[in-house]
Design an enzyme around this catalytic site. Structure first.
Site, short mmCIF file in Angstrom:
data_model
loop_
_atom_site.label_atom_id
_atom_site.label_comp_id
_atom_site.label_asym_id
_atom_site.label_seq_id
_atom_site.Cartn_x
_atom_site.Cartn_y
_atom_site.Cartn_z
N ASP A 107 12.50 -32.85 -24.10
CA ASP A 107 12.03 -31.68 -24.81
C ASP A 107 10.65 -31.99 -25.41
O ASP A 107 10.01 -32.95 -24.99
CB ASP A 107 13.02 -31.22 -25.89
CG ASP A 107 13.35 -32.31 -26.90
OD1 ASP A 107 14.43 -32.26 -27.51
OD2 ASP A 107 12.50 -33.21 -27.09
N LYS A 133 15.23 -32.61 -12.96
CA LYS A 133 13.87 -32.04 -12.93
C LYS A 133 13.07 -32.57 -11.75
O LYS A 133 12.41 -31.80 -11.05
CB LYS A 133 13.11 -32.39 -14.21
CG LYS A 133 13.63 -31.78 -15.47
CD LYS A 133 12.76 -32.15 -16.65
CE LYS A 133 12.56 -33.65 -16.80
NZ LYS A 133 13.81 -34.40 -16.95
N LYS A 165 16.14 -31.59 -19.98
CA LYS A 165 16.75 -32.81 -20.51
C LYS A 165 16.67 -33.94 -19.48
O LYS A 165 16.75 -33.71 -18.27
CB LYS A 165 18.21 -32.52 -20.85
CG LYS A 165 19.03 -33.72 -21.34
CD LYS A 165 20.45 -33.28 -21.62
CE LYS A 165 21.32 -34.47 -22.03
NZ LYS A 165 21.54 -35.41 -20.89
#
Length: 268
Positions: free
Chosen positions: A124, A14, A9
């Site tokens: 996603d 990330k 998300k």
């Protein structure tokens, strides 16, 4: 060559996780390239020490001839850094930037001698552009970053659906969930059970630590800013576990109702 994609998300960590992993892999003597697949083009900021202003999409749009040195930049410890880029906010399709960037990199044959390519991919896989790294075989080993928050788990579950779909066509597999701690109730236990339901593993749980924020404020990875810290050790261990991971699986995603029930069981 190992090809890894880190999904999750938006805002879940990330890029921080990917950059610290790239740094850890490079410390082991591997030739690493990190490719940011986000229109914000900030994936490689901690490796370059700045926002990359020469994205693939910008260079392709503004120049008839694009050379490898125009789009491949060298960051911390010799890590190659590439940013796909994207359109101006509110204009065009962000996923298109990923498609153009990866096609250009393939045509230039600039990443043929790397030991490892890391793809840092936004959100996603609802948009086909963001699914390109797994749909077209650019990446084979998929890892999903998630916290114990419901919407983060929801995005992770959606990504697992995409991995399952493309795993039926080729060699792409889910290597595990990377837990990025947000200090929610029973977070690690929830993520372990979530991973189990997806037929995968919680390959790491990264605790929340202020050293990460301090490193980011100084435009560095934790491994560069505080190499002897416990948090740097967490990233090094995760890199080791990913490199030697043989537990690659086709995921079994949950329904949203099942996911809500699971979060309620652990979070209340």
């Amino acid at each position: 060559m190992k090809k890894i994609a880190i999904y999750g998300k938006g805002g879940i960590g990330k890029s921080t996780t990917t950059s610290n992993l790239s740094a850890a892999f490079s410390e082991d003597g591997l030739k690493v390239c990190q490719i940011g697949c986000d229109p914000k083009n900030d994936s490689t900021r901690l490796l370059l020490g700045r926002i990359c202003s020469q994205t693939v999409l910008d260079m392709v749009r503004d120049n008839d001839e694009v050379a490898a040195e125009d789009i491949v930049h060298t960051g911390y410890n010799g890590i190659k850094c590439v940013e796909a880029g994207g359109p101006e906010p509110g204009v065009g399709c962000a996923g298109r930037g990923i498609i153009v960037a990866l096609e250009k990199l393939r045509s230039l044959e600039v990443l043929t001698d790397e030991d490892l390519i890391m793809y840092d991919v936004l959100g996603d896989v609802v948009c086909g552009g963001f699914a390109v790294p797994i749909r077209e075989g650019y990446a084979t080993d998929i890892y999903i970053v998630s916290s114990g928050e419901l919407m983060s788990l929801y995005a992770a579950n959606n990504i697992a659906k995409g991995v399952k779909r493309f795993a039926m066509r080729g060699g792409v597999r889910l290597g595990g969930i990377i837990g990025n701690g947000r200090n929610t109730p029973n977070e690690q236990q929830l993520l372990q059970e979530f991973a189990k339901r997806l037929h995968t593993q919680l390959i790491a749980f990264i605790p929340r630590d202020v050293i990460v924020n301090k490193a980011e404020n100084n435009r560095q990875t934790v491994l560069q800013y505080a190499p002897e810290s416990a948090q740097a050790g967490v990233y090094r261990k995760l890199a080791h576990d990913i490199w030697h991971n043989e537990n690659m699986a086709i995921p079994t995603p949950m329904s949203f109702e099942e996911l809500e029930k699971l979060v309620a069981e652990y979070g209340n």
